[in-house]
Motif scaffolding. Structure first.
Motif, short mmCIF file in Angstrom:
data_model
loop_
_atom_site.label_atom_id
_atom_site.label_comp_id
_atom_site.label_asym_id
_atom_site.label_seq_id
_atom_site.Cartn_x
_atom_site.Cartn_y
_atom_site.Cartn_z
N PHE A 105 24.84 -54.84 -22.61
CA PHE A 105 23.90 -53.77 -22.97
C PHE A 105 22.54 -54.30 -23.40
O PHE A 105 21.50 -53.93 -22.86
CB PHE A 105 24.52 -52.91 -24.08
N LYS A 106 22.52 -55.19 -24.41
CA LYS A 106 21.23 -55.64 -24.94
C LYS A 106 20.47 -56.51 -23.94
O LYS A 106 19.24 -56.47 -23.88
CB LYS A 106 21.44 -56.38 -26.26
N ALA A 107 21.20 -57.30 -23.14
CA ALA A 107 20.53 -58.11 -22.12
C ALA A 107 19.86 -57.23 -21.07
O ALA A 107 18.74 -57.48 -20.63
CB ALA A 107 21.53 -59.06 -21.46
N LEU A 108 20.56 -56.14 -20.67
CA LEU A 108 19.98 -55.21 -19.71
C LEU A 108 18.81 -54.45 -20.31
O LEU A 108 17.79 -54.22 -19.65
CB LEU A 108 21.07 -54.23 -19.23
N ALA A 109 18.97 -54.05 -21.58
CA ALA A 109 17.86 -53.34 -22.25
C ALA A 109 16.62 -54.22 -22.32
O ALA A 109 15.49 -53.75 -22.08
CB ALA A 109 18.30 -52.90 -23.65
N ALA A 110 16.81 -55.50 -22.63
CA ALA A 110 15.67 -56.43 -22.69
C ALA A 110 15.02 -56.58 -21.31
O ALA A 110 13.79 -56.67 -21.19
CB ALA A 110 16.14 -57.78 -23.20
N GLU A 111 15.85 -56.59 -20.27
CA GLU A 111 15.34 -56.72 -18.90
C GLU A 111 14.45 -55.53 -18.52
O GLU A 111 13.47 -55.66 -17.79
CB GLU A 111 16.51 -56.83 -17.92
N PHE A 112 14.81 -54.33 -19.05
CA PHE A 112 14.12 -53.10 -18.65
C PHE A 112 13.19 -52.55 -19.73
O PHE A 112 12.84 -51.38 -19.72
CB PHE A 112 15.14 -52.03 -18.27
N GLY A 113 12.82 -53.37 -20.71
CA GLY A 113 11.81 -52.95 -21.65
C GLY A 113 12.29 -52.58 -23.03
O GLY A 113 11.50 -52.18 -23.88
N GLY A 114 13.60 -52.66 -23.28
CA GLY A 114 14.09 -52.50 -24.63
C GLY A 114 14.65 -51.15 -25.00
O GLY A 114 15.23 -50.99 -26.08
N ALA A 115 14.53 -50.11 -24.17
CA ALA A 115 15.02 -48.77 -24.52
C ALA A 115 16.52 -48.67 -24.25
O ALA A 115 16.98 -48.91 -23.13
CB ALA A 115 14.27 -47.71 -23.73
N ARG A 116 17.27 -48.29 -25.26
CA ARG A 116 18.72 -48.17 -25.09
C ARG A 116 19.08 -46.92 -24.28
O ARG A 116 20.13 -46.87 -23.64
CB ARG A 116 19.40 -48.15 -26.45
N PHE A 117 18.24 -45.92 -24.32
CA PHE A 117 18.48 -44.73 -23.49
C PHE A 117 18.55 -45.11 -22.02
O PHE A 117 19.39 -44.60 -21.27
CB PHE A 117 17.39 -43.69 -23.73
N ASP A 118 17.66 -46.01 -21.57
CA ASP A 118 17.61 -46.39 -20.16
C ASP A 118 18.92 -47.02 -19.70
O ASP A 118 19.41 -46.73 -18.61
CB ASP A 118 16.45 -47.36 -19.92
N VAL A 119 19.48 -47.91 -20.52
CA VAL A 119 20.73 -48.56 -20.16
C VAL A 119 21.88 -47.57 -20.26
O VAL A 119 22.81 -47.58 -19.44
CB VAL A 119 20.98 -49.80 -21.04
N SER A 120 21.87 -46.72 -21.28
CA SER A 120 22.90 -45.68 -21.41
C SER A 120 22.93 -44.79 -20.18
O SER A 120 24.00 -44.36 -19.73
CB SER A 120 22.63 -44.83 -22.66
N LEU A 121 21.76 -44.51 -19.63
CA LEU A 121 21.68 -43.63 -18.46
C LEU A 121 22.41 -44.23 -17.26
O LEU A 121 22.96 -43.49 -16.43
CB LEU A 121 20.21 -43.39 -18.11
N GLY A 122 22.45 -45.56 -17.17
CA GLY A 122 23.15 -46.19 -16.06
C GLY A 122 24.62 -45.85 -16.04
O GLY A 122 25.18 -45.45 -15.00
N LEU A 123 25.29 -45.96 -17.17
CA LEU A 123 26.71 -45.62 -17.24
C LEU A 123 26.92 -44.12 -17.07
O LEU A 123 27.92 -43.67 -16.51
CB LEU A 123 27.30 -46.09 -18.58
N THR A 124 25.96 -43.34 -17.55
CA THR A 124 26.02 -41.89 -17.35
C THR A 124 26.01 -41.54 -15.87
O THR A 124 26.73 -40.64 -15.42
CB THR A 124 24.85 -41.20 -18.07
#
Length: 427
Positions: A55-74
């Motif tokens: 999660f945090k590695a992907l969030a860092a890759e995409f600018g730090g927003a946890r919503f963005d990574v959460s949306l992937g699993l959604t």
């Protein structure tokens, strides 16, 4: 034994071979359980239980927003819900091994492509196509259908043992994923997952999966085929399910629970690491909950075969509620681990309870279709929790509000369970 044959072909085989199969019947059903256990371990462990660690590695890759990574699993959950009715009908009509094999191939390719992404839209595209199709065709509905076909009287217990693969993956994969990311990075981790998915699951599926005991001239539960078999339940039309009170009460009950569970599991490692611990220190907390889920699956599966299923549901909901309440109120690592373990025990029962109750109410002839129809019906609830928790954190800097809302959803889930009307049945 690897090939699916029609019941007529099974009945026409030579007597010696037929006798051998009947003697092996009790073992063949449990072999399907073992295959389901293995496939669920790979499918769920390599993605769902590992997602929070990435999660945090992907969030860092995409600018730090946890919503963005959460949306992937959604997106994965949404695609699964939309595909579920079609997959359910395919599983009722075609050999199960080909559905699982197609999902495995898509999942493997998806993992390999995730290791190559350079933009966020590519991440979403792969998750909503290859991973979304692969995860939902490979495990979950397909393996539940396989086990439900082979068991009637002991369906709850068999589903409980089969879905232990999900919880065991949660014991092992968070820590293994954290170590893998440290060793080869998140891209290398996805590439390893892709290779292992293809090399491990495809051969097992194609060699061992048989859709139902009738395809081998056998009967469910390892019983001897009856000379005057009980007539199967009629295959219901979609309209019949949608008018059934039990369909909607079970859908709403499980949908509320999945909403809470998916958000809790995915955000658990970030929650613990926010307390000041490293990802490697936080990952075992998720494993503790998953380990308790192994025990929960067996005990709840055993319970639902022997008592009113609502009692098992109340117990699972209550233990999850207490675990959530405890995690919400503590910042101590040890106490958080204790409450995560309690939550995991209750969580472990939901998947086998869902399948066992659906099979008991609607019959195994309708299992794939009814489970497939429930997925899109519960989708609004199921997919809402994960991005909601990410949005709450991004907006307020803490998860408290999200998990307070989830506590209310447990109450709604219990009310829906109380509204179920279930008669004890052997089919």
């Amino acid at each position: 034994m690897a090939k699916d044959r029609s019941p007529a072909a099974a009945a026409a085989e030579d007597p010696a071979s037929s006798t051998l199969r009947r003697r092996m019947a009790p073992f063949l059903g449990w072999r399907m359980v073992a295959v389901a256990f293995f496939v669920d371990f790979i499918a769920v462990g390599f993605f769902f239980y590992s997602y929070g660690v990435f999660f945090k590695a992907l969030a860092a890759e995409f600018g730090g927003a946890r919503f963005d990574v959460s949306l992937g699993l959604t997106l994965v959950n949404a695609v699964g819900a939309l595909l579920a009715p079609f997959l359910g009908q395919a599983l009722d009509r075609y050999p199960i091994k080909y559905v699982i094999a197609a999902g495995t191939a898509a999942m493997s390719l998806g993992f390999c492509l995730l290791s190559l992404i350079t933009a966020q839209w590519q991440f979403y595209l792969i998750l909503s196509t290859l991973i979304g199709f692969g995860l939902n065709s490979m495990g979950g509905l397909a393996t539940a259908k396989l086990v439900a076909n082979w068991f009637d009287r002991r369906r709850g217990m068999a589903l409980g043992v089969a879905t232990m693969g999900i919880s065991l993956s949660g014991v092992l994969m968070p820590v293994l994923s954290a170590l893998l990311i440290e060793a080869v990075g998140w891209r290398g981790g996805f590439l390893v997952f892709g290779a292992f998915t293809a090399l491990l699951v495809l051969p097992v599926t194609l060699r061992f999966v048989v859709s139902s005991p009738e395809h081998l001239g056998l009967a469910p539960d390892g019983d001897k085929p009856s000379p005057t078999p009980t007539a199967p339940r009629p295959v219901l039309a979609t309209r019949g399910f949608l008018r059934d009170r039990n369909f909607w009460m079970l859908t709403l009950c499980v949908g509320c629970l999945f909403c809470c569970m998916s958000a809790t599991l995915t955000h658990m490692v970030p929650r613990v690491s926010d307390l000041g611990y490293t990802v490697l220190e936080a990952a075992p907390i998720l494993s503790f909950g998953a380990a308790a889920g192994v025990l929960g699956k067996v005990l709840f599966g055993y319970l639902v075969d022997r008592v009113d299923p609502r009692v098992a549901l109340y117990t699972a909901i209550g233990t999850q509620f207490l675990g959530q309440l405890g995690m919400l109120q503590t910042t101590d690592y040890a106490l958080f681990a204790v409450f995560a373990t309690l939550f995991g025990f209750g969580m472990g029962g939901i998947v086998p309870l869902h399948g066992a109750i659906a099979g008991q109410v609607f019959g195994r002839e309708n299992f794939g279709k009814v489970m497939g129809l429930m997925r899109p019906a519960m989708m609004p609830l199921q997919i809402a929790g994960l991005p909601f928790a990410g949005w709450v954190f991004d907006r307020f800097g803490a998860y408290d509000l999200a998990f307070q809302v989830f506590l209310v959803l447990y109450g709604l889930s219990a009310l829906c369970a109380s509204a179920l009307r279930i008669e004890k049945s052997t089919a």
